[in-house]
Design a protein around this motif. Structure first.
Motif, PDB file in Angstrom:
ATOM      1  N   PHE A 150       0.819  -1.214   0.000  1.00 27.02           N
ATOM      2  CA  PHE A 150       0.000   0.000   0.000  1.00 27.02           C
ATOM      3  C   PHE A 150       0.856   1.270   0.000  1.00 27.02           C
ATOM      4  O   PHE A 150       0.696   2.116  -0.885  1.00 27.02           O
ATOM      5  CB  PHE A 150      -0.979   0.006   1.172  1.00 27.02           C
ATOM      6  CG  PHE A 150      -1.731   1.295   1.297  1.00 27.02           C
ATOM      7  CD1 PHE A 150      -2.842   1.537   0.516  1.00 27.02           C
ATOM      8  CD2 PHE A 150      -1.310   2.278   2.174  1.00 27.02           C
ATOM      9  CE1 PHE A 150      -3.529   2.739   0.609  1.00 27.02           C
ATOM     10  CE2 PHE A 150      -1.982   3.486   2.277  1.00 27.02           C
ATOM     11  CZ  PHE A 150      -3.102   3.714   1.489  1.00 27.02           C
ATOM     12  N   PHE A 235      -6.420   8.504   2.207  1.00 25.62           N
ATOM     13  CA  PHE A 235      -5.910   7.237   1.700  1.00 25.62           C
ATOM     14  C   PHE A 235      -5.204   6.473   2.805  1.00 25.62           C
ATOM     15  O   PHE A 235      -5.411   5.271   2.999  1.00 25.62           O
ATOM     16  CB  PHE A 235      -4.915   7.530   0.572  1.00 25.62           C
ATOM     17  CG  PHE A 235      -5.317   6.975  -0.751  1.00 25.62           C
ATOM     18  CD1 PHE A 235      -6.623   7.011  -1.169  1.00 25.62           C
ATOM     19  CD2 PHE A 235      -4.375   6.418  -1.586  1.00 25.62           C
ATOM     20  CE1 PHE A 235      -6.998   6.495  -2.395  1.00 25.62           C
ATOM     21  CE2 PHE A 235      -4.724   5.911  -2.814  1.00 25.62           C
ATOM     22  CZ  PHE A 235      -6.037   5.954  -3.224  1.00 25.62           C
ATOM     23  N   GLY A 239      -6.916   2.954   3.938  1.00 25.69           N
ATOM     24  CA  GLY A 239      -6.458   1.935   3.015  1.00 25.69           C
ATOM     25  C   GLY A 239      -5.649   0.800   3.583  1.00 25.69           C
ATOM     26  O   GLY A 239      -5.315  -0.131   2.840  1.00 25.69           O
ATOM     27  N   THR A 243      -7.882  -3.488   4.967  1.00 25.81           N
ATOM     28  CA  THR A 243      -7.384  -4.596   4.158  1.00 25.81           C
ATOM     29  C   THR A 243      -6.693  -5.643   5.018  1.00 25.81           C
ATOM     30  O   THR A 243      -6.855  -6.854   4.801  1.00 25.81           O
ATOM     31  CB  THR A 243      -6.417  -4.075   3.078  1.00 25.81           C
ATOM     32  OG1 THR A 243      -7.028  -2.979   2.392  1.00 25.81           O
ATOM     33  CG2 THR A 243      -6.092  -5.156   2.082  1.00 25.81           C
ATOM     34  N   CYS A 348     -16.614   2.519  -0.800  1.00 24.52           N
ATOM     35  CA  CYS A 348     -15.156   2.595  -0.687  1.00 24.52           C
ATOM     36  C   CYS A 348     -14.513   2.963  -2.020  1.00 24.52           C
ATOM     37  O   CYS A 348     -14.622   2.222  -3.005  1.00 24.52           O
ATOM     38  CB  CYS A 348     -14.607   1.264  -0.190  1.00 24.52           C
ATOM     39  SG  CYS A 348     -12.805   1.187  -0.132  1.00 24.52           S
ATOM     40  N   ALA A 350     -11.407   3.070  -2.837  1.00 32.62           N
ATOM     41  CA  ALA A 350     -10.235   2.260  -3.178  1.00 32.62           C
ATOM     42  C   ALA A 350     -10.551   0.765  -3.141  1.00 32.62           C
ATOM     43  O   ALA A 350      -9.641  -0.054  -3.005  1.00 32.62           O
ATOM     44  CB  ALA A 350      -9.087   2.571  -2.226  1.00 32.62           C
ATOM     45  N   GLN A 351     -11.819   0.403  -3.297  1.00 31.79           N
ATOM     46  CA  GLN A 351     -12.182  -1.006  -3.181  1.00 31.79           C
ATOM     47  C   GLN A 351     -11.533  -1.860  -4.268  1.00 31.79           C
ATOM     48  O   GLN A 351     -11.242  -3.040  -4.047  1.00 31.79           O
ATOM     49  CB  GLN A 351     -13.692  -1.190  -3.187  1.00 31.79           C
ATOM     50  CG  GLN A 351     -14.409  -0.675  -4.419  1.00 31.79           C
ATOM     51  CD  GLN A 351     -15.915  -0.803  -4.292  1.00 31.79           C
ATOM     52  OE1 GLN A 351     -16.478  -1.844  -4.625  1.00 31.79           O
ATOM     53  NE2 GLN A 351     -16.563   0.233  -3.790  1.00 31.79           N
ATOM     54  N   ALA A 354      -8.195  -2.725  -2.845  1.00 29.21           N
ATOM     55  CA  ALA A 354      -8.333  -3.690  -1.753  1.00 29.21           C
ATOM     56  C   ALA A 354      -8.647  -5.080  -2.297  1.00 29.21           C
ATOM     57  O   ALA A 354      -8.077  -6.086  -1.849  1.00 29.21           O
ATOM     58  CB  ALA A 354      -9.424  -3.237  -0.798  1.00 29.21           C
TER      59      ALA A 354
END
Length: 399
Positions: A150, A235, A239, A243, A348, A350-351, A354
């Motif tokens: 990440f 983020f 993030g 996860t 989300c 940023a899914q 993830a």
């Protein structure tokens, strides 16, 4: 259950208690049996827990606002320890402008580049772990992968893991009531905030990561440079922990269901499906909040302005009205209406990243690992915030 004179269906269940968090699914079934919306007396909040109502609340941003905060603290009535996120804790039109910047980060080309790097990192990590025969999987296997891929993708230098997890505890611990545990954590708020602030500076980022792309959007005038820094912070806050916990819970589910682990070993291409099913079956993001913007009637109950509504995503994932045998973990289940990442304009952002991390992790795991057995019961984190594991002792071996 009791009834108020105004007709509210009430419950004395406490979704933030250790008892509830240790086995939320039993309590979810109790709440679903009470009806579509229930008043929780202990915290003076509404709760929705069926798939249909959860989806309705999450998609109706005009009546159920995100600007009141994603946790129990009501930003319309009291401040939080940090500035609100300009992507997670605002509504349109402000939200549309900032979300647009983030959504453009996840182009097919960018995701393919991430996949290549993620596969290399997962392979290196797991080859090293397989030198052992018994491991503590959370600290040795689960945490290191997102903590590496990440920040690298964002363009950050290697992060101090302890500091990163402390910051995550502060962010997600705010979802629940103030406790002695949380007050102790907040004693380091100034130190941690300064650390996070420094990591989000443009000068601290590489020129080829997602963070640099956010600052490039500021150069084009799409957001201000101060807003770009806040988006990088968002983020950072959203993030990593989610996860880590999602991968840990999926790993436990596979170990607890050896027949499913065997299916994945036989067909590693099911890795994405396994992670998707685990997100439905036992999500790290069990709940979040919305806040009413006005007084209105909802499912036969009168909601007042600026009331908190607890949205139980974890309960929606086990709703028998939507899922066949919802308490069964089945990586071949076809999931076409996932709600584990939220839904609507605040789903989300940023899914895709993830999901890619989860897919790569479990595909590599299935290709390299043979033995995967729990040697002791896993330890759940029972403090407010995300659902996740503290420990997961395992016996492992190569294929």
């Amino acid at each position: 259950m009791t009834y108020h004179t105004d007709g509210r269906v009430c419950s004395d269940l406490d979704p933030f208690s250790e008892e509830f968090r240790a086995d939320p699914y039993r309590h979810y079934a109790q709440l679903r049996a009470l009806g579509p919306i229930v008043w929780l007396e202990r915290h003076d909040i509404w709760v929705v827990h069926h798939y249909a109502q959860v989806k309705e609340v999450l998609t109706d941003w005009k009546r159920f606002s995100n600007a009141g905060g994603g946790g129990l603290t009501n930003y319309f009535k009291e401040p939080n320890w940090r500035k609100p996120s300009i992507i997670l804790e605002v509504d349109p039109p402000e939200h549309e402008r900032t979300r647009r910047v983030l959504m453009r980060l996840f182009t097919p080309g960018a995701l393919q580049k991430m996949r290549t790097v993620f596969l290399q990192e997962a392979s290196t990590l797991m080859d090293g772990v397989l030198e052992n025969r018994e491991i503590e999987a959370i600290s040795q296997l689960v945490q290191p992968f997102p903590m590496k891929v990440f920040p690298d993708a964002v363009g950050m230098p290697p992060l101090d893991r302890d500091m990163m997890l402390i910051y995550g505890g502060m962010v997600f611990g705010a979802f629940g009531p103030r406790t002695a545990w949380y007050d102790k954590l907040l004693e380091r708020a100034d130190e941690v905030s300064a650390w996070v602030d420094a990591k989000c500076e443009r000068s601290a980022l590489t020129d080829d990561g997602l963070g640099a792309a956010i600052y490039a959007a500021a150069d084009r005038g799409e957001v201000t440079h101060a807003e770009a820094k806040l988006l990088v912070r968002s983020f950072l806050s959203a993030g990593v922990d989610t996860t880590i916990d999602s991968i840990g819970l999926c790993l436990r589910a596979l170990a607890e269901h050896p027949e499913q682990w065997k299916i994945l070993q036989e067909d590693p291409s099911l890795a994405r499906a396994a992670f998707e099913e685990a997100t439905r079956y036992d999500s790290s993001s069990q709940s979040l909040f919305r806040t009413t913007t006005e007084a209105f009637e909802f499912e036969g109950q009168k909601l007042d302005r600026h009331q908190k509504v607890l949205v139980l995503i974890g309960s929606a994932g086990r709703d028998p009205a939507v899922w066949e045998e919802p308490d069964r973990f089945d990586i071949r289940r076809r999931i076409t209406h996932q709600i584990g990442y939220g839904t609507g304009i605040h789903g989300c952002v940023a899914q895709m990243m993830a999901r890619l991390e989860g897919e790569v992790f479990f595909r590599t795991l299935a290709e390299k690992f043979g033995r995967l057995e729990m040697t002791q019961d896993a330890t759940l984190r029972l403090t407010p915030g995300l659902r996740g594991l503290l420990t997961l002792p395992m016996a492992i071996g190569p294929r």
